[in-house]
Design a protein around this motif. Structure first.
Motif, mmCIF file in Angstrom:
data_model
loop_
_atom_site.group_PDB
_atom_site.id
_atom_site.type_symbol
_atom_site.label_atom_id
_atom_site.label_comp_id
_atom_site.label_asym_id
_atom_site.label_seq_id
_atom_site.Cartn_x
_atom_site.Cartn_y
_atom_site.Cartn_z
ATOM 1 N N ASN A 78 21.066 45.678 13.845
ATOM 2 C CA ASN A 78 22.101 45.622 12.586
ATOM 3 C C ASN A 78 23.257 46.533 12.527
ATOM 4 O OD1 ASN A 78 22.909 43.824 10.622
ATOM 5 N ND2 ASN A 78 21.833 45.207 9.051
ATOM 6 N N HIS A 122 19.759 55.320 3.478
ATOM 7 C CA HIS A 122 20.283 54.329 4.315
ATOM 8 C C HIS A 122 20.154 54.396 5.737
ATOM 9 C CE1 HIS A 122 23.412 51.760 5.973
ATOM 10 N NE2 HIS A 122 23.218 50.866 5.072
ATOM 11 N N PRO A 136 21.037 50.999 8.785
ATOM 12 C CA PRO A 136 21.200 49.758 8.761
ATOM 13 C C PRO A 136 20.058 48.929 8.960
ATOM 14 C CG PRO A 136 23.020 51.123 10.456
ATOM 15 C CD PRO A 136 21.535 51.848 9.655
ATOM 16 N N PHE A 137 19.105 49.092 9.867
ATOM 17 C CA PHE A 137 18.074 48.420 10.332
ATOM 18 C C PHE A 137 16.930 48.289 9.391
ATOM 19 C CE2 PHE A 137 16.542 52.435 11.990
ATOM 20 C CZ PHE A 137 17.928 53.043 12.383
ATOM 21 N N THR A 138 16.913 48.873 8.347
ATOM 22 C CA THR A 138 15.854 48.893 7.027
ATOM 23 C C THR A 138 16.397 48.518 5.740
ATOM 24 O OG1 THR A 138 15.854 51.238 7.236
ATOM 25 C CG2 THR A 138 14.115 50.134 8.256
ATOM 26 N N GLU A 139 15.599 47.837 4.949
ATOM 27 C CA GLU A 139 16.045 47.862 3.627
ATOM 28 C C GLU A 139 14.817 47.461 2.869
ATOM 29 O OE1 GLU A 139 18.886 48.271 1.985
ATOM 30 O OE2 GLU A 139 18.043 47.873 0.204
ATOM 31 N N SER A 151 15.668 51.660 2.610
ATOM 32 C CA SER A 151 15.330 52.829 3.467
ATOM 33 C C SER A 151 14.913 54.205 2.829
ATOM 34 C CB SER A 151 16.615 52.935 4.475
ATOM 35 O OG SER A 151 17.071 51.768 4.958
ATOM 36 N N HIS A 168 14.971 45.469 8.177
ATOM 37 C CA HIS A 168 16.204 44.514 7.580
ATOM 38 C C HIS A 168 15.930 43.279 8.067
ATOM 39 C CE1 HIS A 168 20.129 43.074 6.588
ATOM 40 N NE2 HIS A 168 20.172 44.704 5.959
ATOM 41 N N PRO A 169 16.274 42.007 7.346
ATOM 42 C CA PRO A 169 15.770 40.715 7.471
ATOM 43 C C PRO A 169 16.848 40.259 8.747
ATOM 44 C CG PRO A 169 16.063 40.897 5.285
ATOM 45 C CD PRO A 169 16.321 42.291 5.754
ATOM 46 N N ASN A 170 18.063 41.082 8.982
ATOM 47 C CA ASN A 170 18.934 40.752 9.945
ATOM 48 C C ASN A 170 18.411 41.011 11.292
ATOM 49 O OD1 ASN A 170 20.768 39.867 7.952
ATOM 50 N ND2 ASN A 170 22.153 41.631 8.127
ATOM 51 N N GLN A 225 7.633 39.906 7.724
ATOM 52 C CA GLN A 225 8.349 41.226 7.245
ATOM 53 C C GLN A 225 7.330 42.242 7.546
ATOM 54 O OE1 GLN A 225 7.292 40.359 2.906
ATOM 55 N NE2 GLN A 225 5.515 41.681 3.045
#
Ligand code: DAH
Length: 368
Positions: A154, A263, A265-268, A270, A302-304, A317
């Motif tokens: 991501n 933050h 990009p690869f987790t949410e 984070s 992250h879903p992406n 998940q």
């Protein structure tokens, strides 16, 4: 015509009988040597006999001389035979007495000088702990595709996070992308999810590279990536796993951990995780005090990222984390300067390294 025994030859038989009896009686090699000296030595019985030759008539001297020589030969043979028997007996006695005790500790040889580097040791400690929690080991190459290192995680082209990583790039390949020295172990998440179906629980220790160098940064360092994917793993599981890991790793009953919103990009969401410690003199005590050191980044995948590897984010998940091995090695074993890790200084390695038999196990102790 057979010779009639003279007085001398008669006494020779007596002497020979005596000497042979003494040889036969000798209880050990030392006693036998005494018998030999007394018989054949310079001042022994045989020499004495030889000296009497001078006073004899020539005829008598010849036959007596021959007889003494034969006696000397026979006594010599008897001595040799006895020496061999006693020698064999002495060897068997020694072998029986000097039995080797194979349970004794091994004597230190040159091999004992070798040391396991603290980074290898700590990587093994970490692996041991997560293996015990059901994680298996995954691996990836040091030279990664741009897709695995960034895009699939991501971080698309032009994303600002790419600048944070001080990446070492290779020349552009035929497909127009540039391979990289992986800047983190996170691409192993991608490789794993592309190869295997959930449920997944892996950790991936390895080298990572960033163009950065000072007292706390080296262009190559080490991380461990963790990934757990299934249909119901949640943030509570992540926290529990990390807490159990820290307790086991630092070998303390309680740890203080601080999860700060962050933050990646690869987790949410984070988080960055700090561990609480106290510095008492030169000693660092984990689980006490009010100092904090950041040891890892983590979050829910992250879903992406799931979509990028073909997993349905409405079904699957999980969590991921990335931990700096060198850093927690410094913290656990009180090593102040990261640069010394990679300076190949044998004195440093001898001091901070681990003997090869100190294999970390949860049962036997991690950092013996
Ligand atoms: N890859 C990150 C880094 O090198 C660390 C990290 C953060 C890894 C969060 C993760 C994660 O798996 O979920 O800084």
């Amino acid at each position: 015509m057979a010779e009639t025994p003279t007085a001398q030859t008669a006494s020779l038989e007596g002497i020979e009988g005596e000497l042979l009896a003494a040889v036969a009686k000798a209880p050990d090699l030392n006693a036998l040597e005494e018998v030999r000296v007394a018989a054949l030595g310079k001042k022994g019985r045989v020499s004495e006999l030889m000296q009497t030759l001078g006073r004899m008539a020539p005829e008598e001297r010849k036959s007596f001389g021959q007889a003494v020589n034969q006696l000397k030969e026979r006594v010599g043979e008897a001595l040799d035979a006895k020496r061999e028997t006693l020698g064999r007996a002495a060897l068997s006695a020694r072998l029986a007495a000097e039995r080797a005790d194979v349970t004794l500790p091994v004597r230190e040889g040159p091999l004992a000088d070798g040391r396991t580097h603290p980074v290898s040791q700590v990587a093994d400690e970490i692996t041991e702990i997560f293996a015990d929690m059901g994680f298996s080991i995954a691996e990836g190459p040091d030279i990664e595709t741009d897709f695995n290192n960034f895009t699939a995680l991501n971080i698309p082209p032009e994303h600002p996070a790419r600048q944070d990583h001080d990446t070492f790039y290779f020349a552009e390949g035929p497909d127009g992308t540039r391979p990289v020295l992986r800047t983190h172990t996170s691409p192993v998440q991608i490789r794993t999810m592309l190869q295997k179906k959930p449920p997944l629980r892996i950790i991936a220790p390895g080298r990572v590279y960033r163009s950065d160098s000072d007292q706390t940064h080296t262009p190559m360092f080490h991380q461990v990536e963790g990934l757990a994917i299934d249909e119901e793993t949640h943030l509570g599981h992540l926290k529990w796993v990390l807490e159990e890991f820290c307790k086991a790793f630092f070998e303390v009953p309680q740890v203080k951990m601080r999860f700060r919103a962050s933050h990646f990009p690869f987790t949410e969401p984070s988080m960055e995780v700090d561990i609480g410690y106290a510095k008492v003199g030169d000693e660092i005590r984990i689980g006490e005090g009010d100092q904090w050191l950041e040891i890892l980044g983590c979050g829910m995948v992250h879903p992406n990222v799931l979509k990028n590897v073909g997993l349905d984010p409405t079904r699957y998940q999980g969590f991921a984390f990335g931990l700096g091995i060198d850093r927690i090695a410094m913290l656990k074993y009180g090593m102040p300067d990261l640069r010394a890790f990679f300076s190949a200084d044998l004195r440093w390695l001898k001091h901070y390294g681990f003997p090869s038999y100190a294999v970390p196990t949860l049962a036997g102790g991690l950092g013996q």
